[in-house]
Design a protein around this motif. Structure first.
Motif, PDB file in Angstrom:
ATOM      1  N   GLY A   1      -1.950   8.564  13.735  1.00  0.00           N
ATOM      2  CA  GLY A   1      -0.751   8.600  14.573  1.00  0.00           C
ATOM      3  C   GLY A   1       0.304   7.723  13.915  1.00  0.00           C
ATOM      4  O   GLY A   1       0.008   6.618  13.439  1.00  0.00           O
ATOM      5  N   VAL A   2       1.529   8.222  13.869  1.00  0.00           N
ATOM      6  CA  VAL A   2       2.579   7.521  13.133  1.00  0.00           C
ATOM      7  C   VAL A   2       2.836   6.129  13.714  1.00  0.00           C
ATOM      8  O   VAL A   2       2.976   5.151  12.981  1.00  0.00           O
ATOM      9  N   ALA A   3       2.886   6.024  15.039  1.00  0.00           N
ATOM     10  CA  ALA A   3       3.178   4.724  15.657  1.00  0.00           C
ATOM     11  C   ALA A   3       2.068   3.719  15.368  1.00  0.00           C
ATOM     12  O   ALA A   3       2.329   2.559  15.034  1.00  0.00           O
TER      13      ALA A   3
ATOM     14  N   ALA B   1       9.752   5.757  10.029  1.00  0.00           N
ATOM     15  CA  ALA B   1       9.022   5.124  11.133  1.00  0.00           C
ATOM     16  C   ALA B   1       7.977   4.126  10.642  1.00  0.00           C
ATOM     17  O   ALA B   1       7.723   3.111  11.297  1.00  0.00           O
ATOM     18  N   ILE B   2       7.378   4.414   9.508  1.00  0.00           N
ATOM     19  CA  ILE B   2       6.352   3.484   9.007  1.00  0.00           C
ATOM     20  C   ILE B   2       6.933   2.471   8.007  1.00  0.00           C
ATOM     21  O   ILE B   2       6.203   1.671   7.439  1.00  0.00           O
ATOM     22  N   GLY B   3       8.226   2.529   7.803  1.00  0.00           N
ATOM     23  CA  GLY B   3       8.853   1.560   6.899  1.00  0.00           C
ATOM     24  C   GLY B   3       8.555   1.806   5.436  1.00  0.00           C
ATOM     25  O   GLY B   3       8.577   0.880   4.619  1.00  0.00           O
ATOM     26  N   ALA B   4       8.281   3.070   5.075  1.00  0.00           N
ATOM     27  CA  ALA B   4       7.994   3.374   3.670  1.00  0.00           C
ATOM     28  C   ALA B   4       9.267   3.238   2.833  1.00  0.00           C
ATOM     29  O   ALA B   4      10.351   3.661   3.252  1.00  0.00           O
ATOM     30  N   GLU B   5       9.133   2.633   1.687  1.00  0.00           N
ATOM     31  CA  GLU B   5      10.292   2.381   0.834  1.00  0.00           C
ATOM     32  C   GLU B   5      10.779   3.643   0.134  1.00  0.00           C
ATOM     33  O   GLU B   5      11.904   3.677  -0.385  1.00  0.00           O
ATOM     34  N   GLN B   6       9.927   4.663   0.075  1.00  0.00           N
ATOM     35  CA  GLN B   6      10.314   5.916  -0.573  1.00  0.00           C
ATOM     36  C   GLN B   6       9.267   6.980  -0.255  1.00  0.00           C
ATOM     37  O   GLN B   6       8.155   6.655   0.180  1.00  0.00           O
ATOM     38  N   ILE B   7       9.639   8.215  -0.498  1.00  0.00           N
ATOM     39  CA  ILE B   7       8.690   9.322  -0.428  1.00  0.00           C
ATOM     40  C   ILE B   7       8.458   9.824  -1.842  1.00  0.00           C
ATOM     41  O   ILE B   7       9.409  10.001  -2.616  1.00  0.00           O
ATOM     42  N   VAL B   8       7.202  10.025  -2.196  1.00  0.00           N
ATOM     43  CA  VAL B   8       6.871  10.619  -3.482  1.00  0.00           C
ATOM     44  C   VAL B   8       6.965  12.140  -3.354  1.00  0.00           C
ATOM     45  O   VAL B   8       6.353  12.718  -2.456  1.00  0.00           O
TER      46      VAL B   8
ATOM     47  N   VAL C   1       0.864  -1.184   0.000  1.00  0.00           N
ATOM     48  CA  VAL C   1       0.000   0.000   0.000  1.00  0.00           C
ATOM     49  C   VAL C   1       0.901   1.233   0.000  1.00  0.00           C
ATOM     50  O   VAL C   1       2.061   1.175   0.377  1.00  0.00           O
ATOM     51  N   ALA C   2       0.318   2.346  -0.460  1.00  0.00           N
ATOM     52  CA  ALA C   2       1.009   3.634  -0.390  1.00  0.00           C
ATOM     53  C   ALA C   2       0.058   4.617   0.291  1.00  0.00           C
ATOM     54  O   ALA C   2      -0.946   5.023  -0.289  1.00  0.00           O
ATOM     55  N   PRO C   3       0.364   4.956   1.544  1.00  0.00           N
ATOM     56  CA  PRO C   3      -0.522   5.849   2.297  1.00  0.00           C
ATOM     57  C   PRO C   3      -0.209   7.322   2.051  1.00  0.00           C
ATOM     58  O   PRO C   3       0.886   7.666   1.604  1.00  0.00           O
ATOM     59  N   TRP C   4      -1.191   8.153   2.340  1.00  0.00           N
ATOM     60  CA  TRP C   4      -1.008   9.611   2.317  1.00  0.00           C
ATOM     61  C   TRP C   4      -0.754  10.094   3.736  1.00  0.00           C
ATOM     62  O   TRP C   4      -1.225   9.518   4.716  1.00  0.00           O
ATOM     63  N   ARG C   5      -0.041  11.188   3.777  1.00  0.00           N
ATOM     64  CA  ARG C   5       0.424  11.694   5.061  1.00  0.00           C
ATOM     65  C   ARG C   5      -0.722  12.050   6.002  1.00  0.00           C
ATOM     66  O   ARG C   5      -0.656  11.788   7.206  1.00  0.00           O
ATOM     67  N   GLU C   6      -1.763  12.651   5.462  1.00  0.00           N
ATOM     68  CA  GLU C   6      -2.878  13.077   6.298  1.00  0.00           C
ATOM     69  C   GLU C   6      -3.455  11.886   7.065  1.00  0.00           C
ATOM     70  O   GLU C   6      -3.764  11.982   8.257  1.00  0.00           O
TER      71      GLU C   6
ATOM     72  N   ALA D   1      -0.051   3.852  12.838  1.00  0.00           N
ATOM     73  CA  ALA D   1      -0.003   3.535  11.413  1.00  0.00           C
ATOM     74  C   ALA D   1       1.084   2.497  11.135  1.00  0.00           C
ATOM     75  O   ALA D   1       0.874   1.538  10.384  1.00  0.00           O
ATOM     76  N   ALA D   2       2.227   2.660  11.775  1.00  0.00           N
ATOM     77  CA  ALA D   2       3.320   1.699  11.584  1.00  0.00           C
ATOM     78  C   ALA D   2       2.872   0.299  11.998  1.00  0.00           C
ATOM     79  O   ALA D   2       3.169  -0.689  11.320  1.00  0.00           O
ATOM     80  N   ARG D   3       2.135   0.241  13.105  1.00  0.00           N
ATOM     81  CA  ARG D   3       1.623  -1.071  13.552  1.00  0.00           C
ATOM     82  C   ARG D   3       0.664  -1.668  12.538  1.00  0.00           C
ATOM     83  O   ARG D   3       0.704  -2.861  12.247  1.00  0.00           O
ATOM     84  N   VAL D   4      -0.210  -0.831  11.993  1.00  0.00           N
ATOM     85  CA  VAL D   4      -1.175  -1.315  10.990  1.00  0.00           C
ATOM     86  C   VAL D   4      -0.433  -1.931   9.799  1.00  0.00           C
ATOM     87  O   VAL D   4      -0.771  -3.025   9.331  1.00  0.00           O
ATOM     88  N   PHE D   5       0.577  -1.245   9.334  1.00  0.00           N
ATOM     89  CA  PHE D   5       1.314  -1.761   8.172  1.00  0.00           C
ATOM     90  C   PHE D   5       2.068  -3.040   8.533  1.00  0.00           C
ATOM     91  O   PHE D   5       2.042  -4.021   7.788  1.00  0.00           O
ATOM     92  N   THR D   6       2.739  -3.027   9.666  1.00  0.00           N
ATOM     93  CA  THR D   6       3.504  -4.209  10.063  1.00  0.00           C
ATOM     94  C   THR D   6       2.586  -5.415  10.232  1.00  0.00           C
ATOM     95  O   THR D   6       2.876  -6.512   9.739  1.00  0.00           O
ATOM     96  N   ASP D   7       1.465  -5.192  10.932  1.00  0.00           N
ATOM     97  CA  ASP D   7       0.522  -6.293  11.173  1.00  0.00           C
ATOM     98  C   ASP D   7      -0.028  -6.856   9.862  1.00  0.00           C
ATOM     99  O   ASP D   7      -0.350  -8.038   9.770  1.00  0.00           O
TER     100      ASP D   7
END
Lengths: 279, 279
Positions: B49-51, B97-104, B38-43, B53-59
């Motif tokens: 919350g960043v932490a 923090a969220i493990g994103a592979e890149q920033i657009v 997935v590619a999330p938007w910052r908003e 969100a990171a859990r959601v992606f990891t899980d």
């Protein structure tokens, strides 16, 4: 400061007031507001009849700075290419008959069902090559106009000045030039370089602004000064390249079409004087 | 024929279903439909919350293929450039923090009241240079995304792959790449040449179709196969350049936003399989 010019070195593309007036009234209005020329569309000329249209223009004393619009060789596909070529040749005859100084030529969209933009561009080049001898013989220059990339699919598969100049080079340049419409080219990072390259091949300078926001892809174009285009900067580049000629205002706009024609023309003249010269 | 891939080498840009689902539900839906990322938007990330969100992606076990979207250094003008730089640095921290592979990263529009596109582009370069060391230190690559020229005024003053590659060259390339979104680049006559030039600097391939007609400049983008973009041709160029990685579907569309999310994702997966491979 903007330089003022007298007489007004401005032509009116009649699409700007197409909903307010027919051909004869639009031409009379242009003369009344001090325009030095008009640029008619083919539908209106054919509706009036070519001979009658020619009389209207001659009687007005105005220049016919351009005839809109030819090209579109790719839009109906390869099987209809010959029809497009024949139609463009007839249009050249019409342009000669009405005394038009040039024909505005656009790429046209993709053929129905096609997703092949490079093939459409190749078809445009092929069609253009086929009509060019007739244009030369009739002494009607073809002004190649790149359209904004948002029209690539359905109106103008050729989207940049660079491409149009490459095409002109490939066809030997004789009888060809480019039409630079601020609305179509203002975003181009290569604009300065390609205008300099174009040099005296610039044979038309159309003006129209880009609104923010733009609410419709075709019919929300802006009056000069209402948007974000830097007209003095572009005019300076065009003059530096060697074109000091007439500008032509062409605005497709539901907003301006809904206003009284005289108000539209008065505004266009005022904005031309205050916004569109070099600083 | 289109090659099928298992597992699905497709990521979901969450803007595609932003009206149907919040972050957690959208990620769950992406996993359910077989997306690899997935590619999330910052908003949305900040809202959760960043932490969290990171859990959601990891899980979820899904990749986070990109974080949208940084850059926009010019949009608030020179006096706000430092704010934009600081904000981009924070965004890099969030991406890590969220493990994103890149920033657009996109150009951003003109500063308020400005008509100076070259100045906006220079400001983008300046801001990018200022944040690049932090991106390198955090090992978060910046994927420079040219936007369609119709967004030059209000979203992306940098409109072509050529410009983004020139910028990457000027900054030494380390930590930089380009994001190629079919919707933004499909019209470009230099596309083949610039993709070849980009080579392994292509680090993202976004997919979205161009509809004819397009009814709105921002929110009438098309599902792959519904428009005129030749996805196999572009994918072949991208693969030939050296990028064989994941594609990411990103569609801004009132139409698709109004449909059930599961129907949107099922359609995207089906179209990806049938439309978006090389022939």
């Amino acid at each position: 400061m903007t330089r003022l010019r007298a007489p007004l070195d401005l032509s009116l593309n009649l699409a700007t007031v197409r909903r307010q007036w027919g051909l004869r009234d639009a031409v009379a209005a242009a003369a009344r507001h001090g325009f030095a020329g008009v640029a008619p569309w083919r539908e209106a000329v054919q509706e009036a009849g070519v001979a009658e249209a020619a009389r209207v223009f001659t009687d007005s004393g105005l220049r016919v700075t351009g005839y809109c619009r030819g090209g579109l060789f790719a839009a109906a596909g390869r099987e209809k290419l010959q029809d497009a070529i024949d139609d463009n040749r007839r249009m050249i005859d019409e342009a000669a008959a009405i005394g038009a100084e040039q024909i505005v030529v656009i790429g046209g969209g993709l053929p129905p069902g096609s997703r092949d933009l490079p093939a459409a561009r190749a078809l445009f080049l092929e069609g253009l090559a086929a009509v060019l001898p007739h244009a030369r013989a009739c002494r009607v220059p073809l002004a190649l106009e790149p359209l904004h990339p948002m029209y690539a699919a359905d109106r103008g598969c050729v989207t940049t000045l660079k491409e149009m100049l490459d095409i002109a080079d490939a066809l030997g340049n004789d009888g060809l030039g480019v039409a630079v419409d601020t609305y179509h080219v203002w975003w181009d990072p290569e604009l300065a370089a390609q205008l300099a390259r174009a040099g005296r091949r610039i044979i038309a300078h159309h003006i129209c602004d880009w609104l923010v926001p733009t609410k419709h892809l075709l019919t929300d174009r802006g009056m000069m000064g209402d948007g974000v285009i830097d007209f003095p900067a572009i005019r300076a580049m065009i003059e530096a390249a060697g074109y000091g000629g007439i500008q032509e205002v062409e605005i497709f706009s539901e907003d301006w079409w809904s206003r009284p024609g005289d108000a539209v023309l008065a505004t266009a003249v005022e904005r031309f004087r205050t916004v569109c010269g070099t600083r």
